[in-house]
Design an enzyme around this catalytic site. Structure first.
Site, short mmCIF file in Angstrom:
data_model
loop_
_atom_site.label_atom_id
_atom_site.label_comp_id
_atom_site.label_asym_id
_atom_site.label_seq_id
_atom_site.Cartn_x
_atom_site.Cartn_y
_atom_site.Cartn_z
N ASP A 1 0.65 3.83 5.93
CA ASP A 1 0.90 3.48 4.53
C ASP A 1 0.60 4.66 3.60
O ASP A 1 1.49 5.23 2.98
CB ASP A 1 0.01 2.30 4.12
CG ASP A 1 0.60 0.97 4.58
OD1 ASP A 1 1.83 0.90 4.71
OD2 ASP A 1 -0.17 0.04 4.80
N GLY A 8 -7.39 20.77 18.92
CA GLY A 8 -7.01 22.17 18.66
C GLY A 8 -7.25 23.11 19.82
O GLY A 8 -7.10 24.32 19.66
N GLY A 9 -7.64 22.58 20.97
CA GLY A 9 -7.85 23.47 22.11
C GLY A 9 -9.28 23.97 22.21
O GLY A 9 -9.67 24.56 23.21
N GLN A 52 0.78 -1.25 0.00
CA GLN A 52 0.00 0.00 0.00
C GLN A 52 0.81 1.29 0.00
O GLN A 52 0.49 2.23 -0.73
CB GLN A 52 -0.95 0.02 1.21
CG GLN A 52 -1.86 1.22 1.20
CD GLN A 52 -2.77 1.38 2.38
OE1 GLN A 52 -3.33 2.44 2.61
NE2 GLN A 52 -2.99 0.34 3.16
N GLU A 68 1.20 -1.27 8.22
CA GLU A 68 0.41 -0.12 8.69
C GLU A 68 0.31 0.00 10.21
O GLU A 68 0.70 1.02 10.79
CB GLU A 68 -1.01 -0.24 8.09
CG GLU A 68 -2.01 0.74 8.62
CD GLU A 68 -1.71 2.18 8.22
OE1 GLU A 68 -1.37 2.42 7.05
OE2 GLU A 68 -1.79 3.07 9.09
N1 CAO Z 1 12.16 -9.99 -9.57
C1 CAO Z 1 12.82 -10.81 -8.70
N2 CAO Z 1 12.73 -10.68 -7.37
C2 CAO Z 1 11.94 -9.69 -6.90
C3 CAO Z 1 11.23 -8.81 -7.74
C4 CAO Z 1 11.36 -9.00 -9.15
N3 CAO Z 1 10.73 -8.23 -10.01
N4 CAO Z 1 10.54 -7.94 -6.99
C5 CAO Z 1 10.80 -8.27 -5.71
N5 CAO Z 1 11.64 -9.32 -5.66
C6 CAO Z 1 12.19 -9.99 -4.48
C7 CAO Z 1 13.16 -9.08 -3.79
O1 CAO Z 1 14.43 -9.10 -4.39
C8 CAO Z 1 13.13 -9.66 -2.38
O2 CAO Z 1 13.94 -10.82 -2.34
P1 CAO Z 1 15.12 -11.03 -1.23
O3 CAO Z 1 14.45 -10.96 0.09
O4 CAO Z 1 15.65 -12.39 -1.58
O5 CAO Z 1 16.13 -9.96 -1.38
C9 CAO Z 1 11.66 -10.06 -2.26
O6 CAO Z 1 11.15 -10.22 -3.55
C10 CAO Z 1 10.76 -8.95 -1.66
O7 CAO Z 1 11.17 -8.66 -0.44
P2 CAO Z 1 10.36 -7.69 0.53
O8 CAO Z 1 11.11 -7.74 1.81
O9 CAO Z 1 10.16 -6.33 -0.01
O10 CAO Z 1 8.90 -8.33 0.62
P3 CAO Z 1 8.19 -9.03 1.84
O11 CAO Z 1 6.89 -9.55 1.33
O12 CAO Z 1 9.09 -10.02 2.48
O13 CAO Z 1 7.93 -7.85 2.89
C11 CAO Z 1 7.10 -5.65 3.49
C12 CAO Z 1 6.88 -6.92 2.66
C13 CAO Z 1 6.02 -4.67 3.10
C14 CAO Z 1 7.01 -5.98 4.98
C15 CAO Z 1 8.50 -5.08 3.19
O14 CAO Z 1 8.61 -4.87 1.81
C16 CAO Z 1 8.80 -3.78 3.91
O15 CAO Z 1 9.10 -3.74 5.11
N6 CAO Z 1 8.73 -2.66 3.18
C17 CAO Z 1 9.06 -1.34 3.71
C18 CAO Z 1 7.98 -0.82 4.59
C19 CAO Z 1 6.66 -0.72 3.87
O16 CAO Z 1 6.51 -0.16 2.82
N7 CAO Z 1 5.64 -1.28 4.53
C20 CAO Z 1 4.27 -1.04 4.09
C21 CAO Z 1 3.71 -2.14 3.38
S1 CAO Z 1 1.99 -1.83 3.18
O17 CAO Z 1 1.32 -2.20 4.65
#
Ligand code: CAO
Length: 426
Positions: free
Chosen positions: A168, A247-248, A17, A139
């Site tokens: 988000d 806001g008070g 998101q 979030e």
């Molecule tokens: N081709 C190949 N690999 C891909 C890719 C593509 N096009 N796009 C993504 N990937 C891979 C990445 O390289 C990564 O792999 P590794 O872990 O091996 O390096 C993996 O997919 C994605 O990792 P991620 O950590 O971003 O995804 P997740 O589902 O494990 O975690 C989230 C999700 C949201 C917790 C994490 O991305 C995060 O903390 N983001 C920052 C904070 C944020 O935006 N949070 C809000 C999310 S909305 O509530």
């Protein structure tokens, strides 16, 4: 009319998101947003909270309007070549991967900057540098760690998260502002830079008035909080203030006609000092205008419960819309509690494009929130979200200039499709 961000190319590595909110805004302002998704998988929200079989969920469609989708395996050597070309071609890379993902992919900031010194790299992470920088964040984690949950809810209840997605969508908004600011800076310097927005920081920014109150506590009780009038002592941290206004000016949510059956038959009522006299007339307490217990804001503070109980006796005789009309005639600030159903049916929100109906080839018509920011010379129109990989070939050819043989070679190398499809193609 040209769109404000026409000509700006966004390499969109966002998912879920926070990041998609940001790039959707940029797309509404006219940027060409190229969403890069993992072959066969795509943004995880495509399949989350699915309500129509085999169709992208509303979670996905409502956050990814006006974008194009390319599937690309960025861990595949040929995929890395394509990614390099995308970096050379685009103006901004936006990502909200978990910490370290872009580095592990082989594209740290230094490398991206060397490939394209003009590129702006914009990132959302859960936390900024510090003890939690390596944590993944969603979030409600951000709401809890950014000061929102500790200040939301009732004094004698547990901390509450809010329905508004301030962690988000709120951080997505912050990032979008950072990106357009960096784009403006680039027009002066020719250089790209990094833009980062941490969700904890974004939430804290939106909770700024509570940090204000934290410091005011050192100088005495917070007199506009209901607990002051109730004689309840303050602790050393800002308490939850239920529906007190920040806001008070004392404010509360009060029952309106029909509250027994309708969970949204309520109105927010603010006893703003300049309109105290009309309030007294409307609720039938004209003597409160001059009575020493009620005439000044200071005198009213210890009596807010009594005052709002009396006002509620009046609001309960009106529907929330009748009360809104009567109060607004006297410039008394108030807000009926509108349900999502009422908002979805609101004609004026439809007329301004804040609520829009969108047609999708797999799910049919659905409602979405359109661009809430209106530009007079660059109106936004909302177009449907892309299907997974819908624009892969188009982007490879038209944006990156690959010819048919080169596209076939990239596909053959397994950079565009999931493994089984690749095997079939071979
Ligand atoms: N081709 C190949 N690999 C891909 C890719 C593509 N096009 N796009 C993504 N990937 C891979 C990445 O390289 C990564 O792999 P590794 O872990 O091996 O390096 C993996 O997919 C994605 O990792 P991620 O950590 O971003 O995804 P997740 O589902 O494990 O975690 C989230 C999700 C949201 C917790 C994490 O991305 C995060 O903390 N983001 C920052 C904070 C944020 O935006 N949070 C809000 C999310 S909305 O509530």
């Amino acid at each position: 009319m040209t769109k404000a961000l026409e000509g700006v190319k966004i390499l969109d590595f966002t998912h879920v998101q926070s990041g998609p909110t940001c790039t959707q805004l940029l797309a509404w302002f006219g940027a060409d947003v190229i969403k890069v998704e993992r072959p066969g998988v795509g943004d995880i929200t495509r399949g989350q909270l699915r309500d129509v079989p085999d169709a992208d969920s509303l979670y996905f469609t409502m956050l990814n309007h006006n974008k194009r989708s390319i599937t690309l395996d960025t861990k595949n050597p040929k995929g890395k070549e394509v990614l390099t070309r995308l970096i050379q071609t685009c103006d901004v890379l936006v990502e909200n991967f978990g910490p370290g993902v872009l580095d592990r992919m082989g594209f740290p900031w230094e490398k991206i900057h060397a490939i394209n010194p003009k590129m702006i790299v914009a990132s959302i992470k859960g936390f900024g540098p510090g003890p939690y920088e390596d944590c993944k964040v969603y979030e409600n984690v951000a709401q809890c760690t950014g000061g929102s949950a500790s200040t939301t809810g009732f004094r004698d209840g547990v901390p509450l998260v809010t329905g508004a997605q301030i962690g988000d969508s709120g951080t997505g908004l912050h990032l979008a502002l950072g990106i357009v600011t960096a784009l403006y800076h680039r027009t002066q310097t020719g250089e790209g830079q990094r833009v980062t927005a941490a969700m904890q920081d974004g939430v804290l920014n939106l909770c700024r008035v509570k940090l204000r109150d934290q410091q005011r506590l050192a100088h005495g009780p917070l007199t506009e909080y209901s607990q002051y009038g109730e004689g309840v002592d303050f602790d050393d941290a800002v308490p939850r203030a239920a529906n007190d206004s920040g806001g008070g000016q004392p404010g509360r949510i009060l029952k309106c006609k029909g509250w027994e059956k309708d969970p949204n038959a309520y109105i927010y009522f603010i006893t703003q000092a300049p309109v105290w006299e009309p309030i007294c007339d409307i609720i039938g307490e004209p003597e409160w205008k001059t009575h020493s217990d009620f005439a000044t804001p200071k005198a009213r503070l210890p009596r807010l419960n009594q005052i709002f109980e009396r006002i509620e006796q009046w609001t309960m005789t009106k529907t929330k819309f009748e009360a809104m009309d009567i109060l607004n005639e006297q410039d008394i600030p108030c807000g009926p509690i509108l349900s999502m159903k009422e908002l979805a049916e609101d004609k004026s929100l439809r007329a301004t494009g804040t609520v829009v109906e969108v047609d999708h080839p797999k799910r049919g018509k659905y409602l979405s929130v359109g661009n809430p920011i209106k530009l007079s010379a660059s109106p936004s129109e909302v177009t449907r979200s892309p299907l997974l990989g819908e624009h892969t070939d188009e982007i490879l050819r038209d944006v990156l200039g690959y010819n048919d043989n080169e596209v076939a070679a990239i596909r053959g190398a397994g950079a565009l499709d999931p493994a089984p499809k690749r095997a079939a193609a071979e």
